[in-house]
Design a protein around this motif. Structure first.
Motif, PDB file in Angstrom:
ATOM      1  N   GLY A 151     -46.437  17.523 -15.950  1.00 19.62           N
ATOM      2  CA  GLY A 151     -45.126  17.062 -16.400  1.00 19.62           C
ATOM      3  C   GLY A 151     -43.988  18.012 -16.076  1.00 19.62           C
ATOM      4  N   ALA A 152     -44.304  19.163 -15.487  1.00 25.22           N
ATOM      5  CA  ALA A 152     -43.260  20.115 -15.120  1.00 25.22           C
ATOM      6  C   ALA A 152     -42.627  19.739 -13.788  1.00 25.22           C
ATOM      7  CB  ALA A 152     -43.836  21.525 -15.051  1.00 25.22           C
ATOM      8  N   SER A 153     -41.422  20.222 -13.563  1.00 29.47           N
ATOM      9  CA  SER A 153     -40.738  20.020 -12.285  1.00 29.47           C
ATOM     10  C   SER A 153     -40.143  21.353 -11.861  1.00 29.47           C
ATOM     11  CB  SER A 153     -39.639  18.969 -12.413  1.00 29.47           C
ATOM     12  OG  SER A 153     -38.671  19.366 -13.364  1.00 29.47           O
ATOM     13  N   ALA A 154     -39.815  21.457 -10.575  1.00 29.68           N
ATOM     14  CA  ALA A 154     -39.314  22.723 -10.031  1.00 29.68           C
ATOM     15  C   ALA A 154     -38.048  22.500  -9.232  1.00 29.68           C
ATOM     16  CB  ALA A 154     -40.371  23.390  -9.159  1.00 29.68           C
ATOM     17  N   THR A 155     -37.138  23.445  -9.330  1.00 28.80           N
ATOM     18  CA  THR A 155     -35.912  23.479  -8.538  1.00 28.80           C
ATOM     19  C   THR A 155     -35.878  24.801  -7.801  1.00 28.80           C
ATOM     20  OG1 THR A 155     -34.765  22.173 -10.213  1.00 28.80           O
ATOM     21  CG2 THR A 155     -33.407  23.296  -8.592  1.00 28.80           C
ATOM     22  N   PHE A 156     -35.593  24.757  -6.489  1.00 25.47           N
ATOM     23  CA  PHE A 156     -35.689  25.952  -5.657  1.00 25.47           C
ATOM     24  C   PHE A 156     -34.323  26.313  -5.073  1.00 25.47           C
ATOM     25  CE2 PHE A 156     -39.661  23.652  -5.518  1.00 25.47           C
ATOM     26  CZ  PHE A 156     -40.618  24.623  -5.743  1.00 25.47           C
ATOM     27  N   ASN A 157     -34.117  27.621  -4.853  1.00 25.91           N
ATOM     28  CA  ASN A 157     -33.030  28.073  -4.010  1.00 25.91           C
ATOM     29  C   ASN A 157     -33.528  29.247  -3.192  1.00 25.91           C
ATOM     30  OD1 ASN A 157     -32.721  30.479  -5.543  1.00 25.91           O
ATOM     31  ND2 ASN A 157     -31.423  29.378  -7.007  1.00 25.91           N
ATOM     32  N   SER A 158     -32.609  29.986  -2.569  1.00 22.36           N
ATOM     33  CA  SER A 158     -33.025  30.980  -1.579  1.00 22.36           C
ATOM     34  C   SER A 158     -33.810  32.136  -2.171  1.00 22.36           C
ATOM     35  CB  SER A 158     -31.803  31.529  -0.839  1.00 22.36           C
ATOM     36  OG  SER A 158     -30.898  32.120  -1.760  1.00 22.36           O
ATOM     37  N   GLY A 159     -33.573  32.504  -3.438  1.00 23.14           N
ATOM     38  CA  GLY A 159     -34.229  33.688  -3.970  1.00 23.14           C
ATOM     39  C   GLY A 159     -34.948  33.505  -5.279  1.00 23.14           C
ATOM     40  N   SER A 160     -34.947  32.267  -5.825  1.00 23.05           N
ATOM     41  CA  SER A 160     -35.588  32.042  -7.112  1.00 23.05           C
ATOM     42  C   SER A 160     -35.974  30.579  -7.232  1.00 23.05           C
ATOM     43  CB  SER A 160     -34.649  32.431  -8.258  1.00 23.05           C
ATOM     44  OG  SER A 160     -33.549  31.540  -8.317  1.00 23.05           O
ATOM     45  N   PHE A 161     -36.749  30.284  -8.269  1.00 29.26           N
ATOM     46  CA  PHE A 161     -37.018  28.887  -8.575  1.00 29.26           C
ATOM     47  C   PHE A 161     -37.141  28.721 -10.079  1.00 29.26           C
ATOM     48  CE2 PHE A 161     -41.144  30.786  -7.746  1.00 29.26           C
ATOM     49  CZ  PHE A 161     -41.988  30.267  -8.718  1.00 29.26           C
TER      50      PHE A 161
END
Length: 361
Positions: A151-161
């Motif tokens: 049930g978890a979701s992830a959001t990413f960027n260049s140096g973290s998530f």
């Protein structure tokens, strides 16, 4: 005996041995702390480590946490880089000190460690580091089955998530992980209960710079955008102004992780042919990692062909620590200021309206 006197006596009696330590002196200690890193946030079990050399040799290294002596730190770790840099110090190639430390044994918030090195003649050298702790309510989660990513979701960027809706011991959390160079891996830097309002105050003036990443419009748009946001925060609500040549009101939200979403009011122009153009800005980003995606939306109505298109830009957003909200409020007061057109966007709308007006029968 005073360490300097000892050094002079050694020089008189054992000239050859002193020559081999010509670049050091009695009581000289060089101490470096590599983890924790000043100002960083830690959680769970990680390292306390660094290296130390001394002209008289190192007797021991001690760890103080928030002013209290906690424990000696094991020494003697292999550090050939230190040995190469300090060849005249005793046992410099084995200068490392390191220990595992459960940062979650500390309360969430700001803390300080002090590393104290004592040489074999009793001289000492201190190094202090301030850092932050984020943690789950339980300082040590022993049962891996009590943590679930279903049930978890992830959001990413260049140096973290960001992991959202992570379950741990029956509660749901949002967890941020960032790349940590000294550990050569990702580490937890924020834990917050899912849906909690932010504890940080993200009010301030922000400068953003972004480059075009896509354009669905039938006309050319700017390749770069530079803008300024002046924001006030109440709970999880943001409000303020967007300025990139003119000023438009913006509003939106920010969560406990610093993820934000903003939308501006609409800027409207109408040509003589009754072709109306409207545009507005959308901002989505991460205050913590200083990243932003800016979307400029264009819509055209009336006697001209209908278009609904957008140009997207990706870049950075940085808070101006010297700006004051009082000045921002003063600069942006009044209806006239609120309705000022963004000059670059106004030019695009006018150009499109002129083209569409020529196309109108």
């Amino acid at each position: 005996m005073n360490p300097i006197c000892k050094s002079l006596l050694s020089a008189l009696l054992f000239g050859s041995s002193v020559a081999s330590l010509s670049s050091v002196w009695a009581g000289d200690i060089v101490l470096t702390v590599e983890e924790p890193s000043a100002g960083d946030t830690y959680s769970g079990v990680a390292n306390i480590r660094g290296w130390v050399v001394g002209s008289a040799g190192i007797d021991r290294v001690e760890l103080y946490v928030d002013g209290a002596l906690l424990t000696p730190i094991p020494t003697g770790g292999r550090r050939s880089d230190v040995g190469d840099a300090y060849p005249n110090y005793p046992n410099a190639a084995n200068a490392g000190f390191s220990m595992a430390f459960n940062y979650s044994s500390l309360l969430a918030g700001s803390h300080a460690i002090l590393i104290r090195a004592i040489d074999r003649e009793g001289a000492l050298k201190d190094a202090a580091v301030d850092f932050n702790v984020t943690r789950f309510p339980n300082a040590y989660i022993a049962d891996p089955a009590s943590v679930s990513l279903s049930g978890a979701s992830a959001t990413f960027n260049s140096g973290s998530f960001l992991l959202q809706n992570v379950t741990a011991e029956g509660k749901t959390y949002d967890i941020r992980l960032e790349w940590r160079t000294e550990a050569q891996g990702f580490a937890i830097t924020r834990i917050s209960t899912a849906g909690d309002p932010p504890t940080d105050d993200f009010s301030g003036t922000y400068q953003s710079q972004a480059s075009q990443s896509s354009n669905s419009c039938p006309f050319a748009v700017n390749q770069q955008v530079n803008s300024e946001l002046k924001l006030n925060q109440t709970g999880s609500q943001l409000s303020g102004t967007e300025n990139s040549g003119g000023t438009l009101a913006v509003s939106g939200t920010v969560d406990a992780q610093g993820l934000f979403s903003l939308q501006s009011e609409r800027l409207t122009q109408t040509s003589s042919a009754n072709c109306r153009g409207e545009t507005y800005f959308g901002y989505q980003g991460d205050f913590s990692s200083q990243t932003v995606t800016i979307t400029t939306h264009y819509e055209y109505f009336g006697s001209c062909p209908y278009y609904n298109c957008a140009a997207t830009y990706q870049g950075s957003i940085v808070r101006d620590s010297t700006a004051t909200l009082a000045k921002a409020a003063s600069d942006d007061s009044g209806l006239e200021t609120k309705t000022m057109a963004n000059s670059a966007v106004r030019g695009l709308i006018e150009s499109a309206l002129e083209i569409f007006g020529h196309e109108t029968p």
